[in-house]
Design an enzyme around this catalytic site. Structure first.
Site, PDB file in Angstrom:
ATOM      1  N   LYS A  42      32.069   5.946   4.971  1.00  0.00           N
ATOM      2  CA  LYS A  42      31.000   5.104   5.179  1.00  0.00           C
ATOM      3  C   LYS A  42      29.794   5.589   5.742  1.00  0.00           C
ATOM      4  CE  LYS A  42      32.793   3.173   9.628  1.00  0.00           C
ATOM      5  NZ  LYS A  42      33.695   2.196  10.090  1.00  0.00           N
TER       6      LYS A  42
ATOM      7  N   TYR B  45       4.905  13.697  26.263  1.00  0.00           N
ATOM      8  CA  TYR B  45       4.528  12.624  26.397  1.00  0.00           C
ATOM      9  C   TYR B  45       4.784  11.882  27.832  1.00  0.00           C
ATOM     10  CZ  TYR B  45       3.023  12.305  21.598  1.00  0.00           C
ATOM     11  OH  TYR B  45       2.399  12.530  20.412  1.00  0.00           O
TER      12      TYR B  45
HETATM   13  C1  LIG Z   1      34.844   2.695  10.543  1.00  0.00           C
HETATM   14  C2  LIG Z   1      36.196   2.201  10.543  1.00  0.00           C
HETATM   15  C3  LIG Z   1      37.093   2.905  10.451  1.00  0.00           C
HETATM   16  C4  LIG Z   1      37.223   4.475  11.183  1.00  0.00           C
HETATM   17  O1  LIG Z   1      37.082   4.415  12.395  1.00  0.00           O
HETATM   18  P1  LIG Z   1      37.195   5.884  13.306  1.00  0.00           P
HETATM   19  O2  LIG Z   1      37.228   5.419  14.745  1.00  0.00           O
HETATM   20  O3  LIG Z   1      35.759   6.655  13.003  1.00  0.00           O
HETATM   21  O4  LIG Z   1      38.600   6.355  12.818  1.00  0.00           O
HETATM   22  C5  LIG Z   1      38.464   2.465  10.353  1.00  0.00           C
HETATM   23  N1  LIG Z   1      38.566   1.179   9.733  1.00  0.00           N
HETATM   24  C6  LIG Z   1      37.503   0.403   9.693  1.00  0.00           C
HETATM   25  C7  LIG Z   1      37.633  -1.260   9.343  1.00  0.00           C
HETATM   26  C8  LIG Z   1      36.271   0.758  10.155  1.00  0.00           C
HETATM   27  O5  LIG Z   1      35.108   0.053   9.691  1.00  0.00           O
END
Ligand SMILES: *Cc1c(COP(=O)(O)O)cnc(C)c1O
Length: 383
Positions: free
Chosen positions: A35, A265
């Site tokens: 994702k 800045y």
């Molecule tokens: C993002 C996510 C993961 C992966 O988590 P990590 O800590 O990056 O391994 C697994 N399951 C779900 C439902 C997630 O949203």
């Protein structure tokens, strides 16, 4: 020509990390979570590398991301778990995208299956304590019952049962035990009701490393496949992981300044002695956190701090003294972070400087910074 600014992604590091995780969790299978554009690394190349290295599944948040993977020709089992009433469930069913179901989605999915004249593939999700998606325990029984009825009608197949952990990155906390217990009860209830799934899955990256009792049939590995540690007190190297992303740019300006030179800045930084400042063309517009002042940057073999306020397109590094007469780092590579075993600063140091987690640092690097892939072809045998 070297790109002015680039994110280098080492796909062999991704493959190494997937193999490492697969070995830890075997005989459980691995879902590579890609994702958020593969946590900023590039969803499609990461997905392909993960599959080459033995991942069996891919996981994404949204159906739209899953469809992008299908369009790229990826045929592996694919799960998407975050939907809204505007989600294109029909396309998901048509493209064989597995759908996480917490409750309300079921009717939408069944309507899509009727339309497509094809059974949907669903994974029922129970909320065991995270308080985000997932069926409340009190509704689990009826969700399972409804899903089984639709399954009997040939409208869907219950492929999986799953839940998500809240504090697995803090292994000493006991809430994970309670979540595991609730998950076991939910699985038992569903199985008693006649559900016969392919995969039960609960573990994320921290649970992969710290809780073998959560591995079940499949683990969902996100940050670990990118080579980052989910634990505050443990480095990638200690977990046997290799960070895949390097963020770098060519130095845009290098100049000698006197003591008392204000920088950026707000003039929150003044040089204490005569010094040399290097200007790096990356800023918060590129996803570099504005709060990252003090973070390390490697230039010409040395590691120096970001000084002053990080701006939209640029940041300043204090090289801490005068360079030898006639020398300059103009055009040299400035590495914000990369693989620590190469001497590059770690993502973890940037996360610490910015008061966030390594996940956020890599994921936010903007698409305005070109991704360059190393080792696109596997160099080791896939086991
Ligand atoms: C993002 C996510 C993961 C992966 O988590 P990590 O800590 O990056 O391994 C697994 N399951 C779900 C439902 C997630 O949203």
């Amino acid at each position: 020509m070297t790109p002015e600014r680039q994110v280098q992604v080492d796909l062999e590091a991704i493959r190494h990390n997937v193999r490492r995780i697969a070995q830890i969790v075997s005989p459980a299978q691995v879902m590579a979570v890609v994702k958020a554009d593969g946590y900023g690394h590039g969803m499609i190349p990461v997905a392909q590398a993960a599959l080459q290295a033995g991942a069996n599944w891919l996981g994404v948040a949204r159906v739209s991301q899953a469809l992008t993977l299908r369009e790229a020709g990826i045929e592996a089992p694919l799960l998407a778990w975050l939907h809204t009433p505007a989600t294109d469930f029909a396309a998901a069913v048509e493209q064989d995208v597995d759908l996480g179901v917490s409750g309300w989605e079921l009717d939408h999915i069944v309507a899509a299956a009727r339309e497509q004249q094809r059974p949907a593939r669903v994974h029922l999700k129970i909320d065991t304590g995270l308080g985000r998606n997932g069926s409340p325990a009190a509704r689990w029984d009826s969700l399972v019952g409804e899903a089984l009825e639709y399954q009997d009608e040939g409208l869907l197949r219950v492929v999986g049962l799953f839940s998500h952990l809240a504090v697995a990155d803090e292994p000493q906390r006991e809430e994970t035990d309670a979540q595991l217990q609730r998950f076991r009860e939910a699985v038992a209830l569903a199985e008693d009701a006649g559900v016969d799934v392919e995969v039960r899955h609960l573990a994320n990256t921290p649970a992969i490393f710290s809780r073998p009792d959560t591995h079940f049939d499949l683990v969902r590995a996100g940050v670990g496949i990118y080579g980052l540690s989910p634990f505050a007190g443990q480095t990638s190297e200690e977990l046997g992981l290799r960070p895949a992303m390097t963020l770098k740019a060519l130095v845009a300006h290098c100049k000698e300044v006197p003591a008392g030179q204000g920088v950026s800045y707000g003039l929150k930084y003044y040089t204490k002695e005569p010094s040399t400042l290097a200007l790096v063309p990356l800023g918060y517009g590129d996803g570099v956190p504005r709060s990252g002042t003090g973070a390390p940057v490697r230039i010409a073999g040395g590691v120096y701090p970001v000084v002053g306020t990080i701006a939209m397109d640029q940041l300043v590094v204090d090289l801490g003294g005068r360079l030898p007469e006639g020398e300059s780092v103009l055009g040299a590579e400035a590495v914000l972070f990369g693989a620590a075993d190469d001497g590059d600063p770690s993502v973890d140091l940037w996360a610490a400087a910015a008061g966030t987690i390594n996940y956020e640092i890599v994921t936010r690097v903007a698409s305005s910074v070109e991704r360059v892939y190393l080792n696109e072809q596997p160099t080791e045998d896939v086991q």
